[in-house]
Design an enzyme around this catalytic site. Structure first.
Site, PDB file in Angstrom:
ATOM      1  N   ASN A 260     -13.884 -85.825   6.792  1.00 18.92           N
ATOM      2  CA  ASN A 260     -13.933 -85.630   5.343  1.00 18.92           C
ATOM      3  C   ASN A 260     -12.746 -86.320   4.696  1.00 18.92           C
ATOM      4  OD1 ASN A 260     -15.099 -84.090   2.940  1.00 18.92           O
ATOM      5  ND2 ASN A 260     -12.961 -83.425   2.890  1.00 18.92           N
ATOM      6  N   GLU A 261     -13.035 -87.251   3.777  1.00 15.17           N
ATOM      7  CA  GLU A 261     -11.994 -87.929   2.999  1.00 15.17           C
ATOM      8  C   GLU A 261     -10.834 -88.384   3.896  1.00 15.17           C
ATOM      9  OE1 GLU A 261     -12.682 -86.022  -1.429  1.00 15.17           O
ATOM     10  OE2 GLU A 261     -11.002 -85.275  -0.231  1.00 15.17           O
TER      11      GLU A 261
ATOM     12  N   GLU B  33     -19.577 -86.517  -3.414  1.00 11.19           N
ATOM     13  CA  GLU B  33     -18.912 -85.401  -4.089  1.00 11.19           C
ATOM     14  C   GLU B  33     -18.528 -85.791  -5.508  1.00 11.19           C
ATOM     15  OE1 GLU B  33     -15.469 -83.683  -2.283  1.00 11.19           O
ATOM     16  OE2 GLU B  33     -16.294 -83.775  -0.258  1.00 11.19           O
TER      17      GLU B  33
ATOM     18  N   TRP C 163      -6.229 -79.680  -8.779  1.00  8.25           N
ATOM     19  CA  TRP C 163      -5.018 -80.332  -8.275  1.00  8.25           C
ATOM     20  C   TRP C 163      -4.195 -81.041  -9.356  1.00  8.25           C
ATOM     21  CZ3 TRP C 163      -9.958 -82.003  -7.538  1.00  8.25           C
ATOM     22  CH2 TRP C 163     -10.265 -83.294  -7.946  1.00  8.25           C
TER      23      TRP C 163
END
Length: 667
Positions: free
Chosen positions: A152-153, A311, A319
């Protein structure tokens, strides 16, 4: 037109990250019911489930995963199954704390976050592949699994590790690249400060402050991207070994500011190019930011057909200092903006907002407020719209005549190390030129300087500090065949080893431009310089030489270089090349774009101001996406069938304020 590869869903993909392990079993049945209600056809499963499934080393509990995959498949919802290697389990960190990445000062990252692993760690590689092997053995042939999602990422939290293991891997990487230490010394220019190496064993990663060898920093950035790629490939190969027909991807983070992974160089390794994109609350041009990111992802996916928005958010994130909630209808506009520019899906993080954990305030498709909410109503509406867009699936965005060149390695070279002015935002200049074209509805491909440029009439080269001789020739060929090239300040200054090209700036493009500058004159914060065409420069100017082979388009009228050329144009047969030696405010860039596009006959979609228009093409159909960014309804001349409202359009279509309309055009 590219041939579409097998796609994980029928029609446009719609869904999001699903984390059932965060919820009691009785919630699962409600989730399935709501997914059906919202027309969800795929969910990403298992992204952070390593410690849940393998709660002790070698002891696996697949019961919950088996059950949820079965439930999803029973109700017609496909699975994008992730390898959960982004989040190592607590037992692994407890047994092997040495896998935690270390920063430039050798301070280790603490456990408890995600991506807490060194990309060069053989221990992490072994343990992660053990889990991936078990996962693939169990689910590689499961009919519900339509897509595989590696980690993921990648690079989002462990992009560069400076530990001793990474140092050893870096030395091996350098030895493979340079073969002998004399070649490295020559390429890096280690004679400066007496840093000549006698062997590869003496080389260390560029730790500490920015007063490091620029070539060493650049190579360490390349190495770091390669190490992450090797982890991706290792996991991918396990999946492909268990099912050669598996469709495999990993979610990129493509935008104007990502500076960790060289995604265009990874694109060939994925079956479907996927991207995560989140708008920035303080960005006054967030709709254009979406367009820039999508145009760049489409450039990476040019030979693969449609790409996938893996996403984005239904509303606020967590954030930024302030995480703005999305305004009514913004969720739908944002999603369809990606689809307009080539995505065959709109997936979110995440399905249900978490009650606990670091991202407990992150918006979800099912928010904390439940189904009696703006977010849920718009999620349902978007699902219904995407279902009606099934005819769009597999189509591709029409060909652009304009390209903006963007290269992560050039960005690394620009933002790291000591410079005349420290430029910490590589993508900002590209975004500004893109905005001038976006506002005119002129389609742009954002691609690498090595790409095939033969289809483009206009190629813009913004702050491409680093360029190889081969790529410089590729760019110059555009003007030689009759196109227009625009080169901005801080382009072509260094070669692929981050060495200055001597003789005047921009070194790689002096012949193309027919002129050069002899010295940089960066401006202080707040300082502004005027040009004689009424435009204004900030941050950067140059002392340019007069040249008989380059026409002066504009001169500086104030500042230290007043009277000298600021913008020039040289002719090449039927083509031309512009040099913009200053960082212009938007109005100046917009004026240049007006002049060039008018001379080339490049125009955008003939729609009123306030409408963003993008067309996708199928062999037998064309689909015109119309987004109204204004506060008032706008009428657009078009004929066909509008897909969102399912109404015939006989010549004029009213697009309500803040809304999207999609017309299957009559040819």
């Amino acid at each position: 037109m590219p041939t579409q590869k097998l796609w994980p869903t029928r029609g446009i993909s719609f869904g999001g990250d699903y984390n059932p392990e965060q919820w009691p079993r009785e919630t699962w049945d409600e989730d399935i019911r709501l997914m059906i209600e919202a027309n969800v056809n795929i969910v990403t499963l298992g992204v952070f489930s390593w410690g849940t499934v393998e709660f002790e080393e070698g002891r696996f509990d697949w019961a919950a995963t088996d059950e949820i995959i079965g439930l999803l498949w029973e109700h017609g919802i496909s699975v994008d199954l992730a390898t959960p290697t982004a989040a190592p389990p607590a037992w692994l960190h407890a047994a092997h704390p040495e896998i935690l990445p270390r920063d430039k000062n050798l301070v280790p990252q603490f456990s408890g976050a995600r991506l807490g692993w060194c990309p060069s760690s053989p221990i992490f590689r072994e343990k992660s592949l053990n889990f991936v092997t078990a996962l693939a053995k169990r689910y590689a042939q499961h009919p519900a699994v339509a897509l595989w999602h590696i980690s993921n990422e990648l690079g989002g939290g462990n992009g560069r590790c400076y530990c001793t293991v990474s140092a050893g891997a870096f030395r091996r990487w350098l030895e493979h690249k340079y073969v002998n230490i004399d070649t490295l010394n020559l390429s890096w220019g280690t004679g400066f400060w007496g840093h000549r190496y006698a062997s590869f064993d003496q080389v260390e990663p560029p730790r500490g402050n920015e007063a490091q060898n620029p070539a060493a920093m650049l190579d360490f950035d390349r190495f770091s991207s390669d190490q992450l790629r090797q982890q991706y490939l290792a996991e991918r190969d396990v999946i492909k070994g268990a099912n050669p027909q598996a469709i495999v991807t990993t979610n990129f983070m493509v935008g104007p500011s990502q500076d960790v992974v060289n995604y265009p160089r990874w694109a060939a390794d994925v079956d479907v190019v996927s991207n995560d994109h989140y708008t920035i609350p303080t960005d006054p041009h967030s709709a254009q930011d979406i367009a820039f990111s999508a145009d760049r992802v489409r450039g990476m996916s040019s030979n693969k057909g449609p790409w996938l928005l893996m996403e984005h958010s239904t509303s606020g994130g967590t954030w930024h200092p302030v995480n703005r909630a999305k305004a009514p209808r913004e969720l739908i506009r944002n999603s369809l903006a990606h689809v307009a520019r080539g995505s065959d899906g709109a997936l979110f993080f995440q399905w249900r907002s978490s009650r606990s954990g670091a991202e407990q305030y992150f918006s979800g498709m099912v928010p904390h407020a439940g189904t009696d909410s703006k977010i849920w109503r718009e999620t349902k509406e978007l699902g219904a719209i995407l279902r009606r867009l099934e005819p769009v699936a597999g189509s591709v965005v029409e060909k652009a005549k304009v390209a903006i060149l963007f290269d992560d390695e050039a960005g690394w070279a620009l933002i790291r190390g000591m410079k005349p002015r420290h430029m910490r935002d590589y993508g900002g200049e590209a975004r500004t030129w893109h905005r001038a074209l976006w506002e005119k509805n002129i389609l742009v491909d954002v691609i690498g300087p090595w790409a095939d440029l033969t289809q483009y009439d206009l190629v813009i080269v913004p702050t491409l500090l680093l360029v190889s001789d081969e790529d410089a020739r590729n760019i110059s060929s555009v003007a030689e065949r009759g196109g227009v090239v625009v080169v901005t300040y801080l382009s072509g200054v260094v070669d692929e080893n981050n060495r200055i090209r001597t003789g005047g700036f921009p070194g790689a493009f002096r012949e193309l431009l027919g002129t050069s500058s002899e010295e940089f004159f960066p401006l202080l914060d707040g300082e502004r310089v005027h040009l004689d065409d009424a435009t204004i420069a900030t941050e950067w100017t140059e002392l340019m030489r007069e040249s008989a082979t380059a026409e002066v388009v504009a001169r500086y009228t104030t500042g230290a270089v007043a009277g000298h050329p600021a913008i020039t144009r040289s002719k090449h047969a039927e083509g031309s090349a512009w040099y913009v030696s200053a960082k212009l405010e938007f109005e100046g860039i917009n004026s240049i774009i007006d002049d060039i596009t008018a001379s080339l006959g490049i125009g955008g979609e003939p729609v009123p101001v306030g409408i963003e228009a993008v067309r996708r093409l199928h062999p037998e159909s064309s689909f015109l996406f119309l987004t109204n960014h204004s506060a008032d309804p706008i009428a657009v001349e078009v004929r066909g069938q509008e897909l969102i409202t399912d109404t015939a359009v006989l010549g004029s279509l009213d697009v309500p304020a803040g809304e999207v309309r999609i017309v299957r055009e009559t040819r």
